[in-house]
Write a protein that holds these residues in place. Structure first.
Motif, short mmCIF file in Angstrom:
data_model
loop_
_atom_site.label_atom_id
_atom_site.label_comp_id
_atom_site.label_asym_id
_atom_site.label_seq_id
_atom_site.Cartn_x
_atom_site.Cartn_y
_atom_site.Cartn_z
N ILE A 45 0.60 -1.14 0.23
CA ILE A 45 0.02 0.23 -0.12
C ILE A 45 0.77 1.13 0.22
CG2 ILE A 45 -0.04 0.18 2.47
CD1 ILE A 45 -3.29 0.84 1.97
N MET A 46 0.18 2.43 -0.62
CA MET A 46 0.81 4.09 -0.86
C MET A 46 0.80 4.29 0.43
SD MET A 46 2.42 3.26 -5.31
CE MET A 46 2.88 4.86 -5.13
N VAL A 60 6.47 6.57 0.85
CA VAL A 60 6.89 6.21 0.09
C VAL A 60 7.47 7.47 -0.61
CG1 VAL A 60 5.66 6.82 -2.29
CG2 VAL A 60 4.27 5.48 0.06
N PRO A 61 8.48 7.51 -1.37
CA PRO A 61 9.95 9.01 -1.56
C PRO A 61 8.29 10.16 -2.22
CG PRO A 61 10.40 6.87 -3.08
CD PRO A 61 9.46 6.24 -2.18
N ASN A 62 8.60 11.31 -1.41
CA ASN A 62 8.15 12.55 -1.69
C ASN A 62 8.06 12.91 -3.03
OD1 ASN A 62 10.31 13.56 -2.17
ND2 ASN A 62 10.48 14.62 0.35
N ASN A 75 -5.97 11.20 -7.93
CA ASN A 75 -4.59 10.87 -8.53
C ASN A 75 -3.04 10.23 -8.37
OD1 ASN A 75 -6.86 10.94 -11.01
ND2 ASN A 75 -6.78 12.84 -10.89
N LEU A 76 -2.24 10.15 -9.47
CA LEU A 76 -1.23 9.65 -8.56
C LEU A 76 0.11 10.70 -9.40
CD1 LEU A 76 0.56 8.08 -6.15
CD2 LEU A 76 0.97 6.67 -7.74
N HIS A 77 0.71 11.43 -8.45
CA HIS A 77 2.16 12.38 -9.47
C HIS A 77 2.55 11.80 -8.66
CE1 HIS A 77 -1.61 14.99 -11.17
NE2 HIS A 77 -1.64 15.63 -9.60
N ILE A 78 3.44 11.37 -10.19
CA ILE A 78 4.99 10.29 -10.20
C ILE A 78 6.19 12.01 -10.42
CG2 ILE A 78 6.72 8.73 -9.42
CD1 ILE A 78 4.28 7.44 -9.99
#
Lengths: 114, 107
Positions: A45-46, A60-62, A75-78
């Motif tokens: 899980i993130m 989780v990395p910022n 939404n997931l922004h990377i």
């Protein structure tokens, strides 16, 4: 009707780029999640959002930032993508707060970073 | 720390066989989930239980809270049952997955 949908299904990009994965659920659920499945098929899980509020934020990395414009979307922004970010990302939703509810998963987004 | 162990890792069965997949965990839980991941990658929630036993069609899930152990049984297995079965524990807002059991049912 698709209950939990994700776009895109496949995403191929280069290191250093910024990308987003969208998730929408039409189940009227209060809670949404992001999971990462690595190359060994291990799920982790993130994030979890309940009514647009962050309730789970695992280590989780910022560079990863979830955004929930409304209850139906997460939404997931990377940012600054790295090779190790290559994985399948699953969105899910459940009724009620917390994870003690049945979860409904999206089809997954396969992210490949080259 | 994960502390969710599944066994076996891989399982091959003949069609019609009774199948058992085991899941053990080492801390108290709010609920134990069983998930099925199809060869195409899609994930479906099969069961969520915190005590006793649940049944859905040919699938049965049991949990023993005292022993911190859960089992997933498939009766009269069929090739379409071939998938990865994953158990996951949640405690409060923590959610940890096992490494999965890959099941292949041969006609």
């Amino acid at each position: 009707d698709t209950a939990v949908s994700q776009t895109p299904k496949y995403l191929v990009t280069q290191m250093g780029n910024d990308k987003s994965i969208k998730c929408e659920q039409n189940l009227g659920h209060d809670t949404m999640y992001w999971y990462k499945q690595d190359s060994k098929k291990f799920l982790k899980i993130m994030f979890s959002y309940n009514n647009k509020e962050l309730i789970i934020n695992e280590t989780v990395p910022n560079r990863f930032s979830p955004k929930s414009p409304d209850k139906a979307h997460l939404n997931l922004h990377i940012n600054s993508l790295e090779l190790g970010d290559s994985a399948v990302y699953f969105c899910a939703s459940s009724q009620g707060q917390g994870v003690s509810y049945e979860q409904y998963f999206g089809p997954g987004t396969r992210l490949t970073v080259t | 720390k994960n502390e969710v162990e599944q066994s076996p890792q891989n399982l091959t069965a003949q069609e019609g066989e009774f199948i058992t997949i085991n899941c053990s965990y080492s801390v108290g839980i709010s609920a134990l989930h069983w998930l099925q991941q199809h060869p195409g990658g899609g994930i479906v929630s099969l069961f969520m239980l915190s005590s006793g036993k649940k049944k859905h069609g040919r699938l049965i899930a049991t949990i023993n809270i005292q022993e911190k152990h859960s089992s997933l049984h498939i009766t009269a297995s069929h090739p379409r049952d071939s998938a990865v079965y994953i158990c996951a524990r949640n405690t409060g807002n923590q959610f940890y997955f096992g490494t999965g059991t890959s099941l292949t049912v041969i006609p």
